[in-house]
Write an enzyme that holds these catalytic residues in place. Structure first.
Site, PDB file in Angstrom:
ATOM      1  N   HIS A 111       0.844  -1.108  -0.185  1.00  0.00           N
ATOM      2  CA  HIS A 111       0.069  -0.073   0.095  1.00  0.00           C
ATOM      3  C   HIS A 111       0.919   1.400  -0.096  1.00  0.00           C
ATOM      4  O   HIS A 111       2.027   1.263   0.756  1.00  0.00           O
ATOM      5  CB  HIS A 111      -0.822   0.015   1.122  1.00  0.00           C
ATOM      6  CG  HIS A 111      -1.889   1.019   1.323  1.00  0.00           C
ATOM      7  ND1 HIS A 111      -2.692   1.286   0.481  1.00  0.00           N
ATOM      8  CD2 HIS A 111      -2.162   2.065   2.328  1.00  0.00           C
ATOM      9  CE1 HIS A 111      -3.529   2.369   0.701  1.00  0.00           C
ATOM     10  NE2 HIS A 111      -2.951   2.855   1.591  1.00  0.00           N
ATOM     11  N   ASN A 151      -2.511  -6.279   6.934  1.00  0.00           N
ATOM     12  CA  ASN A 151      -1.185  -5.553   7.316  1.00  0.00           C
ATOM     13  C   ASN A 151      -1.143  -4.007   6.493  1.00  0.00           C
ATOM     14  O   ASN A 151      -1.109  -4.047   5.520  1.00  0.00           O
ATOM     15  CB  ASN A 151      -0.042  -6.358   6.787  1.00  0.00           C
ATOM     16  CG  ASN A 151       1.434  -6.127   7.075  1.00  0.00           C
ATOM     17  OD1 ASN A 151       1.734  -4.894   6.987  1.00  0.00           O
ATOM     18  ND2 ASN A 151       2.071  -7.123   7.437  1.00  0.00           N
ATOM     19  N   VAL A 153       1.316  -2.358   5.823  1.00  0.00           N
ATOM     20  CA  VAL A 153       2.378  -2.237   4.769  1.00  0.00           C
ATOM     21  C   VAL A 153       1.870  -2.820   3.614  1.00  0.00           C
ATOM     22  O   VAL A 153       2.526  -2.687   2.296  1.00  0.00           O
ATOM     23  CB  VAL A 153       3.706  -2.776   5.205  1.00  0.00           C
ATOM     24  CG1 VAL A 153       4.767  -2.635   4.227  1.00  0.00           C
ATOM     25  CG2 VAL A 153       4.254  -1.836   6.622  1.00  0.00           C
ATOM     26  N   GLU A 154       1.107  -3.773   3.700  1.00  0.00           N
ATOM     27  CA  GLU A 154       0.710  -4.695   2.494  1.00  0.00           C
ATOM     28  C   GLU A 154      -0.670  -4.435   1.845  1.00  0.00           C
ATOM     29  O   GLU A 154      -0.746  -3.110   1.089  1.00  0.00           O
ATOM     30  CB  GLU A 154       0.903  -6.186   2.885  1.00  0.00           C
ATOM     31  CG  GLU A 154       2.336  -6.706   3.251  1.00  0.00           C
ATOM     32  CD  GLU A 154       2.207  -8.299   3.578  1.00  0.00           C
ATOM     33  OE1 GLU A 154       1.769  -8.932   2.957  1.00  0.00           O
ATOM     34  OE2 GLU A 154       2.698  -8.292   5.005  1.00  0.00           O
ATOM     35  N   MET A 155      -1.799  -4.866   2.133  1.00  0.00           N
ATOM     36  CA  MET A 155      -2.978  -4.738   1.561  1.00  0.00           C
ATOM     37  C   MET A 155      -3.843  -3.528   2.234  1.00  0.00           C
ATOM     38  O   MET A 155      -4.701  -3.110   1.749  1.00  0.00           O
ATOM     39  CB  MET A 155      -3.820  -5.888   1.287  1.00  0.00           C
ATOM     40  CG  MET A 155      -3.037  -6.983   0.463  1.00  0.00           C
ATOM     41  SD  MET A 155      -3.786  -8.350   0.331  1.00  0.00           S
ATOM     42  CE  MET A 155      -5.108  -8.234  -0.793  1.00  0.00           C
TER      43      MET A 155
END
Length: 360
Positions: A111, A151, A153-155
């Site tokens: 993201h 998460n 940092v991820e999705m």
């Protein structure tokens, strides 16, 4: 968690030097001392192969029975960007099924273009692992599926409740959940989302020539690959790389010679000294295709990776011949991708209340 004793582990290696465009398989290179040639007849004691198992057609779990409806739903969810906050990332973004379940980056982009802290491992054959994530924080594929979606940092979805609310605004998903989990009054749940993705991933299996060899076909491997298998066994690599996935347990990185890294593995999760530098052993299935390697994606040359593991885990310098033998064997672990199974499905259309992408 009890750790298996490391005798002579090899955490990562490769079957081909795929990092260099046009590189030839090790068996086709000028043969250094110690590397088998086609004229040699390498004999393997099949009693030593009991450490391994042929891949099953799918990795079953009694707690999550696989059904065609559940798999169909899981496949859609795996490819759907709407499970991310800005609707630009799916499971397949970091674990691309057309490139052996990885994105071939050191760390993946999430993201707002944030970079993850660890390399994204392959999802192929992951059902054969005893634990999931590099630090083993998830017990199975279903638990693992819950993590990246939330998460930041991820999705970066704000909550499981927000995910469920989004899915309920998409009529096609409501119907698919009802078919996949019949008899439930409210089947659209985060738990069921994870079960559907898990059911899909449990059939991401890539049998290779090595499985034919394990089944008794001595001609399935070349003489060079057999020589590599012999070296692999003699070095004790099967102590960590065993079972159907040739990996997947928890082991310490830097058993003999300490491995210097900011990332302390499982210790960062548990704060237990016994877990310092403990990581999940990566599968060697398709390892030629899943670079860069190591938990941080810092190694781009596979011969380097093999030698580093010999140094840190065995406390010795591996010869070029032994390293190339092992690399030749690992080539036999590259399987075929299930093209029909991993084809991107048609995703259900948005409903009138489906949220818009949120880049914040």
């Amino acid at each position: 968690m009890k750790l298996h004793t490391l005798v002579r582990p090899l955490l990562v290696a490769s079957a081909a030097v795929s990092f260099s465009a046009g590189a030839q398989p090790a068996a086709q290179k000028p043969t250094p001392e110690g590397v088998a040639t086609a004229a040699q007849n390498v004999i393997i004691d099949r009693a030593l192969l009991t450490a391994f198992k042929a891949l099953p057609n799918r990795f079953e779990d009694a707690k999550n029975p696989i059904t065609s409806e559940k798999v169909e739903l899981g496949r859609m969810l795996y490819f759907d960007n709407r499970l991310s906050k800005n609707q630009d990332i799916s499971c397949n973004s970091c674990h691309d099924l057309n490139t052996f379940g990885v994105d071939n980056k050191a760390t993946s982009t999430g993201h707002k273009k944030q970079l993850g802290g660890r390399n994204s491992p392959t999802v192929y054959n992951a059902g054969g692992h005893t634990t999931q994530f590099w630090d083993g924080r998830a017990a199975n594929l279903e638990e693992q599926a819950k993590g990246p979606i939330l998460n930041p940092v991820e999705m970066a979805m704000p909550s499981a409740e927000h995910v469920v609310e989004t899915l309920k605004t998409i009529p096609g998903y409501v119907t698919a959940f009802q078919k996949s989990f019949p008899g439930e009054a409210d089947p659209v749940t985060y738990e069921n989302l994870a079960k559907a993705i898990g059911a899909f991933e449990r059939q991401l299996v890539t049998p290779s020539r090595f499985d034919k060899y394990l089944g008794g076909d001595d001609k399935a491997l070349s003489q060079a690959e057999k020589a590599g298998l012999k070296t692999f066994l003699e070095q004790g690599c099967q102590t960590c790389h065993y079972g159907p996935a040739l990996g997947g347990s928890l082991q310490k990185l830097g058993l003999v010679v300490p491995y210097q890294a900011k990332d302390q593995g499982r210790f960062d999760l548990t704060k237990r000294e016994a877990d310092r530098m403990v990581f999940r052993v990566p599968t060697l299935r398709n390892v030629a295709k899943t670079g860069p390697w190591f938990h941080d994606g810092s190694i781009t040359e596979l011969q380097t990776a093999v030698k580093l593991m010999a140094q840190h885990q065995l406390g010795k310098q591996l010869t070029d011949g032994d390293a190339q033998n092992i690399i030749a064997f690992l080539d036999s672990l590259t399987g075929e991708l299930p093209k029909a199974y991993i084809a991107k499905p048609k995703l259900p259309a948005n409903g009138p209340k489906t949220p818009k992408p949120d880049p914040t």
